[in-house]
Design an enzyme around this catalytic site. Structure first.
Site, PDB file in Angstrom:
ATOM      1  N   ARG A 117      90.549  -9.271  29.670  1.00  0.00           N
ATOM      2  CA  ARG A 117      89.391  -8.794  30.073  1.00  0.00           C
ATOM      3  C   ARG A 117      88.224  -8.865  29.186  1.00  0.00           C
ATOM      4  O   ARG A 117      88.604  -8.756  27.863  1.00  0.00           O
ATOM      5  CB  ARG A 117      89.628  -7.310  30.404  1.00  0.00           C
ATOM      6  CG  ARG A 117      90.449  -6.806  31.382  1.00  0.00           C
ATOM      7  CD  ARG A 117      90.938  -5.609  31.984  1.00  0.00           C
ATOM      8  NE  ARG A 117      91.860  -5.259  32.793  1.00  0.00           N
ATOM      9  CZ  ARG A 117      93.053  -4.997  32.545  1.00  0.00           C
ATOM     10  NH1 ARG A 117      93.543  -5.099  31.442  1.00  0.00           N
ATOM     11  NH2 ARG A 117      93.888  -4.924  33.729  1.00  0.00           N
ATOM     12  N   LYS A 165      93.865   6.540  32.306  1.00  0.00           N
ATOM     13  CA  LYS A 165      94.682   7.550  31.587  1.00  0.00           C
ATOM     14  C   LYS A 165      93.342   8.588  31.234  1.00  0.00           C
ATOM     15  O   LYS A 165      93.775   9.783  31.380  1.00  0.00           O
ATOM     16  CB  LYS A 165      95.471   7.139  30.785  1.00  0.00           C
ATOM     17  CG  LYS A 165      96.194   8.377  30.228  1.00  0.00           C
ATOM     18  CD  LYS A 165      97.508   7.806  29.323  1.00  0.00           C
ATOM     19  CE  LYS A 165      98.459   9.052  28.721  1.00  0.00           C
ATOM     20  NZ  LYS A 165      99.457   8.566  28.114  1.00  0.00           N
ATOM     21  N   HIS A 209      85.092 -12.468  33.808  1.00  0.00           N
ATOM     22  CA  HIS A 209      86.412 -12.197  34.604  1.00  0.00           C
ATOM     23  C   HIS A 209      86.534 -13.476  35.291  1.00  0.00           C
ATOM     24  O   HIS A 209      87.939 -13.273  35.665  1.00  0.00           O
ATOM     25  CB  HIS A 209      85.696 -11.371  35.743  1.00  0.00           C
ATOM     26  CG  HIS A 209      87.106 -10.334  35.562  1.00  0.00           C
ATOM     27  ND1 HIS A 209      87.631  -9.399  34.884  1.00  0.00           N
ATOM     28  CD2 HIS A 209      87.745 -10.056  36.948  1.00  0.00           C
ATOM     29  CE1 HIS A 209      88.474  -8.741  35.079  1.00  0.00           C
ATOM     30  NE2 HIS A 209      88.947  -9.059  36.638  1.00  0.00           N
ATOM     31  N   ARG A 242      89.572 -14.613  33.724  1.00  0.00           N
ATOM     32  CA  ARG A 242      90.868 -14.105  33.700  1.00  0.00           C
ATOM     33  C   ARG A 242      91.542 -14.521  35.078  1.00  0.00           C
ATOM     34  O   ARG A 242      92.913 -14.776  34.996  1.00  0.00           O
ATOM     35  CB  ARG A 242      90.530 -12.467  33.909  1.00  0.00           C
ATOM     36  CG  ARG A 242      91.732 -11.500  33.967  1.00  0.00           C
ATOM     37  CD  ARG A 242      91.475 -10.219  33.815  1.00  0.00           C
ATOM     38  NE  ARG A 242      92.406  -9.209  34.185  1.00  0.00           N
ATOM     39  CZ  ARG A 242      93.411  -8.717  33.698  1.00  0.00           C
ATOM     40  NH1 ARG A 242      93.863  -9.337  32.365  1.00  0.00           N
ATOM     41  NH2 ARG A 242      94.052  -7.965  34.323  1.00  0.00           N
ATOM     42  N   HIS A 259      98.635  -5.530  34.191  1.00  0.00           N
ATOM     43  CA  HIS A 259      98.658  -4.783  35.444  1.00  0.00           C
ATOM     44  C   HIS A 259      99.463  -3.392  35.462  1.00  0.00           C
ATOM     45  O   HIS A 259     100.576  -3.975  35.273  1.00  0.00           O
ATOM     46  CB  HIS A 259      98.791  -5.644  36.497  1.00  0.00           C
ATOM     47  CG  HIS A 259      97.499  -6.736  36.986  1.00  0.00           C
ATOM     48  ND1 HIS A 259      97.762  -8.059  37.555  1.00  0.00           N
ATOM     49  CD2 HIS A 259      96.340  -6.571  36.502  1.00  0.00           C
ATOM     50  CE1 HIS A 259      96.536  -8.601  37.751  1.00  0.00           C
ATOM     51  NE2 HIS A 259      95.705  -7.737  37.115  1.00  0.00           N
ATOM     52  N   TYR A 306      97.145 -12.659  43.515  1.00  0.00           N
ATOM     53  CA  TYR A 306      96.976 -14.244  43.116  1.00  0.00           C
ATOM     54  C   TYR A 306      97.893 -15.091  43.802  1.00  0.00           C
ATOM     55  O   TYR A 306      97.604 -16.205  44.323  1.00  0.00           O
ATOM     56  CB  TYR A 306      97.188 -14.349  41.665  1.00  0.00           C
ATOM     57  CG  TYR A 306      96.127 -13.843  40.848  1.00  0.00           C
ATOM     58  CD1 TYR A 306      94.897 -14.228  40.738  1.00  0.00           C
ATOM     59  CD2 TYR A 306      96.396 -12.504  40.244  1.00  0.00           C
ATOM     60  CE1 TYR A 306      94.066 -13.501  39.835  1.00  0.00           C
ATOM     61  CE2 TYR A 306      95.573 -11.809  39.427  1.00  0.00           C
ATOM     62  CZ  TYR A 306      94.366 -12.378  39.393  1.00  0.00           C
ATOM     63  OH  TYR A 306      93.235 -11.791  38.544  1.00  0.00           O
TER      64      TYR A 306
END
Length: 268
Positions: free
Chosen positions: A82, A114, A202, A205, A228, A237
């Site tokens: 990222r 988190k 992005h 990525r 992920h 994907y």
């Protein structure tokens, strides 16, 4: 200073990455025209990721004349990072010793998620990291060359706090990177080269993920490389890749009608 991290003494002077002098061969054996056609099919679905194929990425990098800029975009392409993860990288995050060079990425999106669930700042030492192999020797060599030429330090003094901190390799913002990409796309267009998908940080990525699937990387491995938390994020994907797999089987549904009638008569 360990020889396993980037340092100027180990720099290798090589031609510019993806230079015109390199053999014109694809890094992964795919039917490029077919892959382009299949991507056009996938673009009908807005929810599917928009990605570039390897020749397109190499062509885009050709229009980034500055090595420092080029290597940031190449890092996004070679690691699937990222943009905030790539901009956080320091020399110490890279281990370029053969035979298996790699980079350690801080999985910042998971950390953010988190932190949102808990009060206060995430305790030190609990940041999630992932290791991503650097399998492209041209990328590794160019990274070493860039660090040597620009004399990027391991540490630098924070002018605001006065503290000595690990020096980020790319001291720029997300907006700056988007400007770099826009300038490269514009330079390509002026030279008659266009890209059928919008190019953002992005996009690299998504392109990394699809490139790895084309190379045969298992889905669970890709999940780990991408950082992920859920496999469902990675499976998006395969929805694109499934178009390629299905098309390549060339499943036929029709047969001569007279033969079909004769077959049924014979069996009845």
């Amino acid at each position: 200073m360990s020889g396993s991290v980037i340092h100027s003494q180990s720099a290798v002077m090589v031609p510019a990455v993806y230079s015109a002098g390199q053999p014109a061969s694809l890094p992964v054996a795919i039917d490029y025209p077919a892959a382009l056609a299949l991507r056009q099919m996938s673009m009908v679905h807005d929810e599917l990721p928009k990605y570039l194929l390897a020749p397109e990425v190499s062509a885009l990098l050709h229009y980034v004349p500055d090595l420092h800029r080029k290597m940031l975009l190449a890092t996004l392409w070679n690691t699937g990072a990222r943009i905030n993860e790539a901009l956080a990288l320091t020399r110490g995050d890279f281990s370029l010793a053969p035979p298996y060079p790699f980079v350690q990425l801080a999985t910042l999106k998971q950390r953010t998620e988190k932190a949102a669930r808990t009060a206060g700042r995430m305790p030190a030492g609990q940041q999630t990291h992932r290791l991503v192999p650097l399998s492209d020797s041209w990328y590794v060599s160019q990274l070493q060359t860039m660090v040597a030429q620009l004399k990027i330090p391991m540490e630098r003094r924070n002018r605001r706090t006065g503290r000595t901190e690990k020096a980020r390799i790319w001291e720029v913002t997300d907006r700056t990177v988007r400007t770099w990409i826009g300038e490269a796309v514009a330079a390509a267009a002026a030279d008659g080269v266009t890209f059928s998908v919008p190019v953002t940080p992005h996009t690299f990525r998504h392109s990394y993920a699809m490139h790895m699937l084309y190379a045969g990387i298992p889905l669970k491995v890709l999940q780990s490389l991408m950082g992920h938390k859920s496999i469902s994020s990675t499976e998006v994907y395969t929805k694109v890749f499934a178009l390629d797999v299905a098309a390549r089987h060339r499943v036929q549904f029709a047969m001569p009608e007279s033969d079909a009638v004769a077959m049924l008569k014979q069996l009845s």
